[in-house]
Design an enzyme around this catalytic site. Structure first.
Site, PDB file in Angstrom:
ATOM      1  N   ARG A  89      35.401  42.614  38.515  1.00 46.45           N
ATOM      2  CA  ARG A  89      35.348  43.360  39.767  1.00 46.45           C
ATOM      3  C   ARG A  89      34.661  44.713  39.580  1.00 46.45           C
ATOM      4  NH1 ARG A  89      40.076  40.473  42.206  1.00 46.45           N
ATOM      5  NH2 ARG A  89      40.226  41.043  44.393  1.00 46.45           N
ATOM      6  N   ARG A 134      51.438  37.699  51.953  1.00 44.11           N
ATOM      7  CA  ARG A 134      51.069  38.540  50.813  1.00 44.11           C
ATOM      8  C   ARG A 134      51.203  40.009  51.182  1.00 44.11           C
ATOM      9  NH1 ARG A 134      45.603  37.005  47.608  1.00 44.11           N
ATOM     10  NH2 ARG A 134      45.425  39.265  47.614  1.00 44.11           N
ATOM     11  N   ARG A 145      41.010  47.653  50.611  1.00 41.47           N
ATOM     12  CA  ARG A 145      40.420  46.673  49.686  1.00 41.47           C
ATOM     13  C   ARG A 145      38.933  46.474  49.986  1.00 41.47           C
ATOM     14  NH1 ARG A 145      44.466  42.282  51.003  1.00 41.47           N
ATOM     15  NH2 ARG A 145      43.234  40.844  49.758  1.00 41.47           N
TER      16      ARG A 145
HETATM   17  P1  AMP Z   1      42.938  38.841  44.551  1.00 39.30           P
HETATM   18  O1  AMP Z   1      44.028  37.841  44.634  1.00 39.30           O
HETATM   19  O2  AMP Z   1      41.803  38.400  43.660  1.00 39.30           O
HETATM   20  O3  AMP Z   1      42.461  39.298  45.900  1.00 39.30           O
HETATM   21  O4  AMP Z   1      43.554  40.142  43.828  1.00 39.30           O
HETATM   22  C1  AMP Z   1      44.617  40.870  44.414  1.00 39.30           C
HETATM   23  C2  AMP Z   1      44.705  42.256  43.811  1.00 39.30           C
HETATM   24  O5  AMP Z   1      44.925  42.158  42.389  1.00 39.30           O
HETATM   25  C3  AMP Z   1      43.447  43.109  43.948  1.00 39.30           C
HETATM   26  O6  AMP Z   1      43.371  43.774  45.202  1.00 39.30           O
HETATM   27  C4  AMP Z   1      43.631  44.088  42.771  1.00 39.30           C
HETATM   28  O7  AMP Z   1      44.587  45.078  43.082  1.00 39.30           O
HETATM   29  C5  AMP Z   1      44.232  43.187  41.690  1.00 39.30           C
HETATM   30  N1  AMP Z   1      43.165  42.569  40.856  1.00 39.30           N
HETATM   31  C6  AMP Z   1      42.869  41.231  40.767  1.00 39.30           C
HETATM   32  N2  AMP Z   1      41.834  41.026  39.925  1.00 39.30           N
HETATM   33  C7  AMP Z   1      41.471  42.258  39.475  1.00 39.30           C
HETATM   34  C8  AMP Z   1      40.450  42.730  38.592  1.00 39.30           C
HETATM   35  N3  AMP Z   1      39.570  41.887  38.024  1.00 39.30           N
HETATM   36  N4  AMP Z   1      40.377  44.071  38.362  1.00 39.30           N
HETATM   37  C9  AMP Z   1      41.239  44.923  38.926  1.00 39.30           C
HETATM   38  N5  AMP Z   1      42.202  44.558  39.768  1.00 39.30           N
HETATM   39  C10 AMP Z   1      42.334  43.238  40.062  1.00 39.30           C
END
Ligand code: AMP
Length: 193
Positions: A89, A134, A145
């Site tokens: 990310r 969620r 986000r």
């Molecule tokens: P997601 O399910 O991929 O939308 O991830 C949910 C949340 O987890 C994100 O908004 C971040 O807070 C954290 N997160 C997930 N993957 C990462 C990553 N590669 N780097 C930093 N934070 C992450």
């Protein structure tokens, strides 16, 4: 199979398409969001740290995230290729992933970018909030986000293009999940010939 990085804004369908690709080609699937949510559910030390960032719509610090990713990757069965969903990310994470794979004699493979308008993304995420509940799917956190995505993650698209492995799929052109999947499957098969 080549490794796949699935890339896109929150709500672009990374988890959905990753699951379909993993099933069709028998690939491993690492969702860093799912890894973190499991840690939170199990009330681990890492989960406690992660929760603070996730609830604020912020990214977990790179150093911590890179460490989690390497451990998760090494615990996967090797050989059939892995889909990275939600990682990298940031540019630092991308550089670290490239290095981690190279150290193991592996490659980045291909990057699949899902392009979806912000209007469609917001509608999807608010719908998901009602279905999955969620904690970070509320309008205020979603806006944060999106901002984090634009400032920290979106610049990575060019990084992958410079690596020569970016493939983009536009929802406004494909129009349906089936249309997106067909285009994605075709490209994966072309890349693995
Ligand atoms: P997601 O399910 O991929 O939308 O991830 C949910 C949340 O987890 C994100 O908004 C971040 O807070 C954290 N997160 C997930 N993957 C990462 C990553 N590669 N780097 C930093 N934070 C992450």
């Amino acid at each position: 199979m080549k490794n796949i990085i699935i890339f896109g804004a929150p709500g672009s369908g990374k988890g959905t398409y990753s699951a379909e690709i993993a099933e069709r080609y028998g690939m491993g699937h690492i969702s860093t969001g799912d890894v973190l949510r499991a840690e939170i559910k199990n009330e681990t030390e890492l989960g406690k740290i992660a929760k603070g960032y996730i609830d604020q719509g912020q990214l977990i610090p790179d150093e911590l995230m890179i460490d989690i990713l390497a451990k998760t990757y090494d615990a996967q069965p090797q050989g059939s290729g892995v889909i990275f969903d939600g990682f990298p990310r940031t540019i630092a994470q991308a550089e670290a992933l490239k290095q981690m794979l190279a150290q193991r004699g592996h490659e980045l493979g291909m990057m699949i970018e899902l392009i979806v308008s912000e209007e469609v993304l917001m509608a999807r995420l608010l719908r998901r909030a009602q279905i999955e509940g969620r904690a970070d799917d509320n309008e205020e956190t979603i806006r944060k986000r999106f901002a984090v995505y634009h400032s920290q993650t979106e610049p990575l698209s060019k990084w992958f293009a410079a690596e020569g492995i970016r493939h983009t799929f536009d929802w406004s052109i494909c129009k349906t999940k089936e249309g997106m999947l067909e285009a994605i499957f075709q490209e994966i098969e072309r890349q693995n010939k």
